[in-house]
Design a protein around this motif. Structure first.
Motif, PDB file in Angstrom:
ATOM      1  N   ILE A 103       0.834  -1.296  -0.064  1.00  0.00           N
ATOM      2  CA  ILE A 103      -0.009  -0.031   0.170  1.00  0.00           C
ATOM      3  C   ILE A 103       0.974   1.300   0.181  1.00  0.00           C
ATOM      4  CG2 ILE A 103      -1.552   1.428   1.263  1.00  0.00           C
ATOM      5  CD1 ILE A 103      -2.524  -1.221   2.623  1.00  0.00           C
ATOM      6  N   PRO A 104       0.686   2.365  -1.015  1.00  0.00           N
ATOM      7  CA  PRO A 104       1.402   3.332  -0.985  1.00  0.00           C
ATOM      8  C   PRO A 104       0.922   4.474   0.159  1.00  0.00           C
ATOM      9  CG  PRO A 104      -0.042   3.248  -2.739  1.00  0.00           C
ATOM     10  CD  PRO A 104      -0.171   1.889  -2.309  1.00  0.00           C
ATOM     11  N   ALA A 105       1.507   4.972   0.872  1.00  0.00           N
ATOM     12  CA  ALA A 105       1.359   5.921   2.240  1.00  0.00           C
ATOM     13  C   ALA A 105       2.217   6.995   2.292  1.00  0.00           C
ATOM     14  CB  ALA A 105       1.373   4.934   3.553  1.00  0.00           C
ATOM     15  N   VAL A 106       1.645   8.097   2.877  1.00  0.00           N
ATOM     16  CA  VAL A 106       2.662   9.183   3.081  1.00  0.00           C
ATOM     17  C   VAL A 106       2.289   9.504   4.669  1.00  0.00           C
ATOM     18  CG1 VAL A 106       0.504  10.743   2.626  1.00  0.00           C
ATOM     19  CG2 VAL A 106       3.005  11.789   2.684  1.00  0.00           C
ATOM     20  N   VAL A 107       3.541   9.977   5.199  1.00  0.00           N
ATOM     21  CA  VAL A 107       3.611  10.061   6.635  1.00  0.00           C
ATOM     22  C   VAL A 107       4.002  11.467   6.553  1.00  0.00           C
ATOM     23  CG1 VAL A 107       4.961   9.617   8.899  1.00  0.00           C
ATOM     24  CG2 VAL A 107       4.831   7.990   6.884  1.00  0.00           C
ATOM     25  N   TYR A 108       3.412  12.592   7.568  1.00  0.00           N
ATOM     26  CA  TYR A 108       3.554  13.829   7.631  1.00  0.00           C
ATOM     27  C   TYR A 108       3.270  14.368   8.942  1.00  0.00           C
ATOM     28  CZ  TYR A 108      -1.677  13.906   6.878  1.00  0.00           C
ATOM     29  OH  TYR A 108      -2.776  13.725   7.467  1.00  0.00           O
ATOM     30  N   GLY A 109       3.636  15.523   9.269  1.00  0.00           N
ATOM     31  CA  GLY A 109       3.262  16.032  10.634  1.00  0.00           C
ATOM     32  C   GLY A 109       4.382  16.229  11.501  1.00  0.00           C
ATOM     33  N   ASN A 110       4.165  17.278  12.701  1.00  0.00           N
ATOM     34  CA  ASN A 110       5.220  17.694  13.543  1.00  0.00           C
ATOM     35  C   ASN A 110       6.688  17.893  13.311  1.00  0.00           C
ATOM     36  OD1 ASN A 110       3.920  17.373  16.070  1.00  0.00           O
ATOM     37  ND2 ASN A 110       3.799  15.064  16.146  1.00  0.00           N
ATOM     38  N   GLY A 111       6.631  18.878  11.923  1.00  0.00           N
ATOM     39  CA  GLY A 111       7.742  19.088  11.331  1.00  0.00           C
ATOM     40  C   GLY A 111       8.323  18.217  10.413  1.00  0.00           C
ATOM     41  N   LEU A 112       7.768  17.177  10.369  1.00  0.00           N
ATOM     42  CA  LEU A 112       8.452  15.985   9.415  1.00  0.00           C
ATOM     43  C   LEU A 112       8.063  16.371   7.932  1.00  0.00           C
ATOM     44  CD1 LEU A 112       9.761  13.094   9.184  1.00  0.00           C
ATOM     45  CD2 LEU A 112       7.488  12.419   9.147  1.00  0.00           C
ATOM     46  N   ASP A 113       9.170  16.373   7.154  1.00  0.00           N
ATOM     47  CA  ASP A 113       8.801  16.553   5.661  1.00  0.00           C
ATOM     48  C   ASP A 113       8.262  15.290   5.031  1.00  0.00           C
ATOM     49  OD1 ASP A 113      10.031  18.810   5.583  1.00  0.00           O
ATOM     50  OD2 ASP A 113      12.155  18.046   5.134  1.00  0.00           O
ATOM     51  N   PRO A 114       7.059  15.432   4.435  1.00  0.00           N
ATOM     52  CA  PRO A 114       6.310  14.390   3.929  1.00  0.00           C
ATOM     53  C   PRO A 114       7.029  13.409   3.431  1.00  0.00           C
ATOM     54  CG  PRO A 114       5.176  16.410   3.200  1.00  0.00           C
ATOM     55  CD  PRO A 114       6.844  16.678   3.818  1.00  0.00           C
ATOM     56  N   MET A 115       7.097  11.856   3.930  1.00  0.00           N
ATOM     57  CA  MET A 115       7.550  10.877   3.712  1.00  0.00           C
ATOM     58  C   MET A 115       6.870   9.889   2.957  1.00  0.00           C
ATOM     59  SD  MET A 115      10.080   8.724   6.182  1.00  0.00           S
ATOM     60  CE  MET A 115       8.930   8.326   7.385  1.00  0.00           C
TER      61      MET A 115
END
Length: 223
Positions: free
Chosen positions: A30-42
């Motif tokens: 599954i493709p996913a994106v992680v973001y938030g708390n100053g993290l560059d979207p991963m």
């Protein structure tokens, strides 16, 4: 509530676009994106069976430990896109969070018990929005309607918040409403008789047509 954190391994995506996403899904990823708390979207991809098991067992607000290239990220499932035909997850948004942080989440609301005899239970809202500690997000909120009479209502403001959670939804939002069942509409006087008369007229017309047809067939045979 989130206590034992489930671990999930992710890998960084190297290809993007619809074609790349389709190839991932064919490989049960599954493709996913992680973001938030100053993290560059991963942008990552994870195992579809493991991810869907987390959704099934822990709910849509599950918190998990995501390992990417040897580094752990505490994330919460923020949103999922599902295939309308297979209901498989096509994509996921994962919110990077910290222990002790409070987050706004939509929590499912269900009811248990049976209302008083002759009463009908209607549910106007399936979820309410609350603010809760990220490590103590309830999977659902259960409301008791056992023996409640017609006219009884539960609004969002009536719901007892679990733990240190607080209500974000409008307190006046109606969730449960116990009402009197609607009576079936009976035909108006004369309607039933009119229907019977129309039916009889149609039968008579059909009989006359059948008689004419039989006579024509007899005449043809005589010729």
């Amino acid at each position: 509530m989130a206590h034992n954190i489930t671990r999930l391994k992710g890998e960084l995506r190297t290809e993007f676009g619809k074609g790349a996403s389709r190839r991932l899904r064919r490989d049960f990823r599954i493709p996913a994106v992680v973001y938030g708390n100053g993290l560059d979207p991963m942008h990552v991809h994870v195992d579809i069976l493991e991810f869907q098991a987390i959704l099934r067992n822990e709910g849509v607000n599950a918190v998990l430990e995501l390992e990417v290239e040897g580094q752990d990220h505490l994330v919460m499932i923020k949103a999922v896109d599902q295939n309308v035909l297979t209901l498989d997850v096509d994509h996921a948004d994962l919110l990077n969070v910290k222990r002790g942080e409070k987050v706004e989440v939509d929590v499912p609301v269900v009811f248990q018990g049976e209302a008083a005899p002759g009463a009908l239970v209607t549910q106007d809202a399936d979820v309410i929005t609350i603010e809760a500690d990220v490590m103590n997000i309830p999977e659902e909120i259960v409301l008791d309607i056992e023996g409640k009479e017609i006219g009884f209502q539960i609004t969002a403001g009536d719901v007892q918040m679990p733990g240190n959670a607080s209500l974000v939804s409008d307190p006046e939002t109606l969730i449960i409403n116990i009402v009197e069942p609607e009576e079936e509409e009976l035909p108006e006087p004369g309607e039933e008789g009119e229907d019977e008369a129309l039916g009889e007229a149609a039968d008579e017309e059909g009989t006359e047509e059948g008689t004419t047809g039989e006579g024509s067939e007899d005449n043809d045979s005589e010729e």
